[in-house]
Write an enzyme that holds these catalytic residues in place. Structure first.
Site, mmCIF file in Angstrom:
data_model
loop_
_atom_site.group_PDB
_atom_site.id
_atom_site.type_symbol
_atom_site.label_atom_id
_atom_site.label_comp_id
_atom_site.label_asym_id
_atom_site.label_seq_id
_atom_site.Cartn_x
_atom_site.Cartn_y
_atom_site.Cartn_z
ATOM 1 N N HIS A 13 -2.846 -1.520 -3.050
ATOM 2 C CA HIS A 13 -3.959 -0.571 -2.885
ATOM 3 C C HIS A 13 -3.866 0.504 -3.959
ATOM 4 C CE1 HIS A 13 -4.585 -1.702 1.605
ATOM 5 N NE2 HIS A 13 -5.128 -2.568 0.781
ATOM 6 N N ASP A 58 -4.564 -3.952 6.412
ATOM 7 C CA ASP A 58 -4.931 -4.946 5.408
ATOM 8 C C ASP A 58 -3.737 -5.869 5.150
ATOM 9 O OD1 ASP A 58 -6.594 -6.195 3.598
ATOM 10 O OD2 ASP A 58 -6.126 -4.828 1.951
ATOM 11 N N SER A 62 0.861 -1.178 0.000
ATOM 12 C CA SER A 62 0.000 0.000 0.000
ATOM 13 C C SER A 62 0.900 1.233 0.000
ATOM 14 C CB SER A 62 -0.935 -0.061 1.208
ATOM 15 O OG SER A 62 -1.889 0.953 1.155
#
Lengths: 206, 276
Positions: A46, A139, A19
């Site tokens: 992401h 996540d 991310s």
């Protein structure tokens, strides 16, 4: 490369989650892999939900292997790199195929790293390598836990090497991590893994 | 924490559902079906997978309908994939309307109806809403009711407005709804002629002929065998040279009768039926 001598050769796939702060890292990794890198690499990074184009093109500038956004039901092939498309969850289904979903956001994300890691570990079990890079949310942590539970190999980007360390640090808190490596270390690891996989293929051919 | 669900357990569940309620989930894509079941276990606080089995074995039809609603994925947005809606506005609809006085459209798996409103708004702005007959179907009766009500969360309207703008909408999306009790109440006159009906793609046959079928991000929840079967239903339900649209990351290429279709726009997954 001595420290990776004990890596097994049972692996069938590599999943990578990243991310915020992971783009440079992933670029460096991709540009360092040989053209004939054996295992499929499946990436969930992401990204903006409503920008469909541009990301995979940007990653392809540096990569030696062409990166593709898979279609639903597409077969997962060796020597291929895949990227989760915008606004879909990317999962792995039995039969070595991709499964996309437009299900709710998970950890405020679609695609979600947890979904990729969990579905992949369900299919590949101990034959999966999970790598979690820099990022600002949690996540991927629970996905790494699943990989570890099923006997797969877990690798994180060393929190000290991360632009934002929340993601790998959350995984480290939740589960056992086999290797915590900086970017160069991850590259070294992947090259050693590839060598190990290829040595088996060589034996089989003889 | 509930134990990981095994594939054999999922098979037992789908068999039971088939026997008791005549719904066949046996050909749903495993990974997402498993996730939906896992979600139900957590949502309804079942102590184990067997507890869910026991419940399904004894529950009434009403409970089962709620179960269906939880199984089916109903996340959607207006003008999802704006570039597709531009293609529809600038090419597909004008082409169809050039050749036909009236056309008919089937939204297969219409969920809460956002796509139907997106279509109606597009047609209205092309000044041809009156020339189009729309049928919207879904397997989930509760979600069809939501589609009929056309009341959406205000919070989603920001995204919907952005999509509409990117889809080259002629005005501002505010024109088509009024805020009431924290909901965006859609202008019902847009859908006054839309027929909403229950239809199960998994088990039912074709019920009419259409010029355009939209089935976007529905078949991703089916396995290949079921996709083959559903594509046959769509093929039967389309006039020759009419269109089928699927989601931007779906493909027909692995389906048995893919050769009866040609790709019109691969980026937006627009297919044309070219062979009977």
């Amino acid at each position: 490369m001595d420290k990776f001598n004990s890596i097994g050769n049972q692996y069938k796939a590599i999943v990578i989650g990243g991310s915020a702060g992971s783009f440079q890292v992933i670029n460096k990794i991709l540009s360092s892999l040989p053209r004939d890198f054996e295992l499929p690499i499946i990436m969930c990074l992401h990204r903006l939900r409503h920008v469909r184009n541009g990301f995979v093109e940007a990653l392809n500038i540096k990569s030696n292997i062409e990166i593709k956004e898979p279609l639903d039901k597409e077969s997962i092939k060796k020597n291929s790199i895949y990227l989760a498309p915008a606004n879909y969850h990317l999962g792995v289904d039995i039969g070595n195929t991709f499964a996309l979903s437009t299900d709710d956001l998970v950890n405020n994300s679609r695609p979600s790293i947890d979904i990729l890691l969990q579905t992949a570990s369900y299919v590949y079990k101990h034959k999966l390598v999970g790598i979690l890079l820099s990022g600002a949310n949690r996540d991927g942590a629970s996905g790494m836990q699943k990989i570890a539970e099923r006997g797969g190999l877990t690798v994180i980007q060393d929190p000290k090497d991360c632009l934002i360390d929340t993601m790998p640090a959350s995984a480290l808190k939740l589960t056992t991590i086999d290797y915590s490596l900086n970017t160069d270390g991850i590259i070294e690891f992947l090259l050693a893994l590839d060598k190990s996989i290829k040595s088996v293929a060589l034996l089989k051919n003889e | 924490m509930i134990q990981e669900i095994e594939i054999t357990q999922l098979r037992t569940l789908t068999e039971l559902i088939k026997t008791r309620f005549n719904y066949d989930f046996g050909n749903y894509a495993m990974s997402s079906f498993k996730r939906r079941i896992q979600r139900i276990l957590e949502l309804y606080k079942f102590s184990s997978f067997d507890a869910l089995l026991e419940k399904i074995n004894t529950c009434d039809k009403k409970y089962f309908q709620d179960f269906i609603s939880e199984i089916t994925v109903n996340v959607t947005e207006m003008f999802r994939d704006p570039s597709f809606w531009v293609e529809l506005r600038e090419n597909i609809l004008p082409n169809l309307l050039m050749d036909n006085q009236t056309i008919s459209i089937w939204h297969a798996g219409c969920s809460s109806g956002e796509e139907v409103y997106s279509m109606a708004i597009t047609l209205k702005e092309l000044d041809c809403l009156e020339k189009v007959r729309i049928v919207a179907t879904d397997v989930d009766m509760a979600i069809l009711q939501k589609a009929r009500e056309g009341a959406y969360s205000i919070k989603n309207m920001e995204l919907n407005a952005k999509n509409y703008e990117r889809a080259k909408g002629a005005f501002s999306i505010d024109k088509y709804y009024k805020e009431q009790n924290g909901k965006a109440m859609m202008d019902k006159s847009l859908v006054k002629d839309v027929i909403y009906r229950e239809h199960n793609l998994v088990s039912e046959v074709s019920f009419g002929k259409f010029d355009l079928i939209l089935c976007r991000n529905v078949m991703i929840y089916f396995n290949q065998a079921l996709q083959n079967q559903v594509l046959k239903v769509f093929h039967e339900s389309l006039f020759k040279n009419s269109y089928l649209i699927v989601g931007s990351k779906e493909s027909l290429i692995w389906c048995e009768i893919a050769n009866k279709f040609t790709v019109v726009n691969n980026e937006e997954k627009v297919y044309k039926k070219t062979k009977e």
